[in-house]
Scaffold this motif. Sequence first.
Motif, short mmCIF file in Angstrom:
data_model
loop_
_atom_site.label_atom_id
_atom_site.label_comp_id
_atom_site.label_asym_id
_atom_site.label_seq_id
_atom_site.Cartn_x
_atom_site.Cartn_y
_atom_site.Cartn_z
N PRO A 112 -2.45 10.54 3.25
CA PRO A 112 -1.81 11.73 3.82
C PRO A 112 -1.01 11.44 5.09
O PRO A 112 -0.12 12.22 5.44
CB PRO A 112 -3.01 12.65 4.13
CG PRO A 112 -4.06 12.22 3.17
CD PRO A 112 -3.89 10.74 3.05
N ARG A 113 -1.27 10.36 5.78
CA ARG A 113 -0.63 10.11 7.05
C ARG A 113 0.46 9.05 7.02
O ARG A 113 1.27 8.98 7.95
CB ARG A 113 -1.69 9.71 8.09
CG ARG A 113 -2.58 10.86 8.49
CD ARG A 113 -1.77 11.99 9.09
NE ARG A 113 -2.41 13.28 8.97
CZ ARG A 113 -1.79 14.44 8.87
NH1 ARG A 113 -0.47 14.46 8.82
NH2 ARG A 113 -2.44 15.56 8.78
N GLN A 114 0.50 8.21 5.98
CA GLN A 114 1.56 7.21 5.97
C GLN A 114 1.74 6.64 4.56
O GLN A 114 0.87 6.76 3.69
CB GLN A 114 1.29 6.07 6.94
CG GLN A 114 0.10 5.19 6.57
CD GLN A 114 -0.08 4.04 7.54
OE1 GLN A 114 0.63 3.91 8.53
NE2 GLN A 114 -1.03 3.17 7.25
N VAL A 115 2.90 6.01 4.37
CA VAL A 115 3.21 5.27 3.16
C VAL A 115 3.59 3.86 3.59
O VAL A 115 4.47 3.67 4.43
CB VAL A 115 4.37 5.92 2.37
CG1 VAL A 115 4.78 5.03 1.19
CG2 VAL A 115 3.99 7.30 1.88
N ARG A 116 2.90 2.87 3.02
CA ARG A 116 3.15 1.47 3.36
C ARG A 116 3.62 0.74 2.10
O ARG A 116 3.13 1.01 1.00
CB ARG A 116 1.91 0.79 3.92
CG ARG A 116 1.34 1.44 5.16
CD ARG A 116 0.18 0.62 5.72
NE ARG A 116 0.62 -0.69 6.16
CZ ARG A 116 1.09 -0.95 7.39
NH1 ARG A 116 1.17 0.03 8.29
NH2 ARG A 116 1.48 -2.16 7.72
N MET A 117 4.54 -0.22 2.28
CA MET A 117 5.03 -1.02 1.17
C MET A 117 5.00 -2.49 1.55
O MET A 117 5.33 -2.84 2.68
CB MET A 117 6.45 -0.60 0.78
CG MET A 117 7.05 -1.46 -0.33
SD MET A 117 8.69 -0.90 -0.90
CE MET A 117 9.69 -1.23 0.55
N SER A 118 4.61 -3.30 0.60
CA SER A 118 4.74 -4.75 0.77
C SER A 118 5.41 -5.31 -0.48
O SER A 118 5.23 -4.80 -1.59
CB SER A 118 3.37 -5.42 0.99
OG SER A 118 2.57 -5.30 -0.16
N VAL A 119 6.22 -6.34 -0.28
CA VAL A 119 6.92 -6.99 -1.38
C VAL A 119 6.59 -8.48 -1.34
O VAL A 119 6.78 -9.13 -0.30
CB VAL A 119 8.45 -6.77 -1.28
CG1 VAL A 119 9.16 -7.46 -2.44
CG2 VAL A 119 8.77 -5.29 -1.27
#
Length: 515
Positions: free
Chosen positions: A464-471
Amino acid sequence: MRRDGLHGNRSRRTGKGRLLLRTALGLLAVAVVALPFTVAWQYDALRRTVAAQAAPPASAGAGAGADAKAAPAGSAPVVLAYHDIGPDGRSRYTVSLKNFDAQLRALRDAGYRTLSTEEFTDFLRSGRAPGPRTVYLTFDDGTHGLWTHADPVLAKYGMKAAAYLITGQVGTHRPYYLSWAEIERMARSGRWDFQAHTHLSHERAAVDAAGHERSAFTNRLWRADEGRVETSGEYRRRIAADLGRSVRDLVAHDLPRPRLFAYPFSERLDESNLGADDAEALRSLLRKRFAATLTNSAARPLPAGPRAAAAGQVQRLEITRDTTPAGLLRELARWAPVAPKDADRPLSRQAHWETTGDTGPAGPGVLTGDSRPPAGTDYVSADYRPLATADWTHYRLRAGADGLHGTSNSVGITVRAGSEHPVALSVGRNTASLTSGGPQGTGERRTCRLEPSATHRITVSVTPRQVRMSVDGDSCPAVRAGRWRVAEGAGGFSLGVRNDGPEQRWPRFTSLKVE
């Protein structure tokens, strides 16, 4: 003597004639005076009429038993939208008595329980599921078939329903609409409660000089005598008066104050001629009077749940003449909420994807490269079970992509899809980006450089507080939430593939796992 006798006879005849004339005139005067009262009495009697009810059909066999066993046990109720029940085969909104009986039998065999409006609004307020399999039956308009045909079938299966009344039409155009006397009997049965569907704003009227007609409730109307559209103030006063009269009518007939409101024609505000201020004013008028509104055509998927409660609007599953009992159970399965852990092998489930936009069939085949996108298309996307995932707040996606060439193509993942705060991810050969969306275009964008490659592994974590992405194991900057309620950002995900270069080199997803 004889002349006098004739004169006397004439006088007597004349006197009798005058007496008859005065009598006739007197009777005529009485009739003229009494006519309005007679018409009013007949009209009132018509409004108070209680028609005979039809016997429910005899049950034939076990109904949709196999489909009933397969129907999943959803944790939130599904709202069903009916209009009329009866023999009229001309309208797609009139469900036959036989089919209605079979639908309720299928619901019973599948273990579904029907909710009252009070139980349903309690769920919207608390978020506590009223049971594993529940439906809320709603009927729009207040047609006569609810009393004559639907009520005996409800009684047969021990079920409940809510009728959404156009209160200004009650007792009129008989036998099309219910009478107040029939409504009173339905209320006393304990099977029915009654909610708001306007007083007399459930009609289409001209909205411009050309005479185009739209819903009078969600549009500013054309004033032909003045050659203009009604002002914002006139529109708001008209709607406020109509809603007030609707509520007063129900309360005046000893019915509980309505808790819910169903939009006429289920027209969406983004398809009306209301500006943003008038649309918000309408929503404010409704919020002040009702716990939530119902529609069959929401711009965003809002099945009953926390997100719908936060928005104050719930989407319904519309039932028509062609809805079979087995088809109804299949739709309930499509609407039943699923947890992220239950999203098993999503790329292999063709039926779980819904194409977005006007690009024709998309499904997992186009996303995985197993089928070609439509000619002339440069972007294709599809939502994964948008109704079943509408209230997702915590999940992680792991995806693999290849076929990434230069800057002309990319793969996309949108999380919190359909919510007021989606986040779109785009991954190409050299770069990746996260772009957050929000009301009035608010949002932010984060980018990161990648080691150039035609193949990338993508991980997206949503809370609910953040969206994180790693590639490929390297983290990109996160997008953090604003100060909004958790439910406003809830939602599942969609996938997309883009190719806007001269070469038809489409990227594809090679794998997808939901955790």
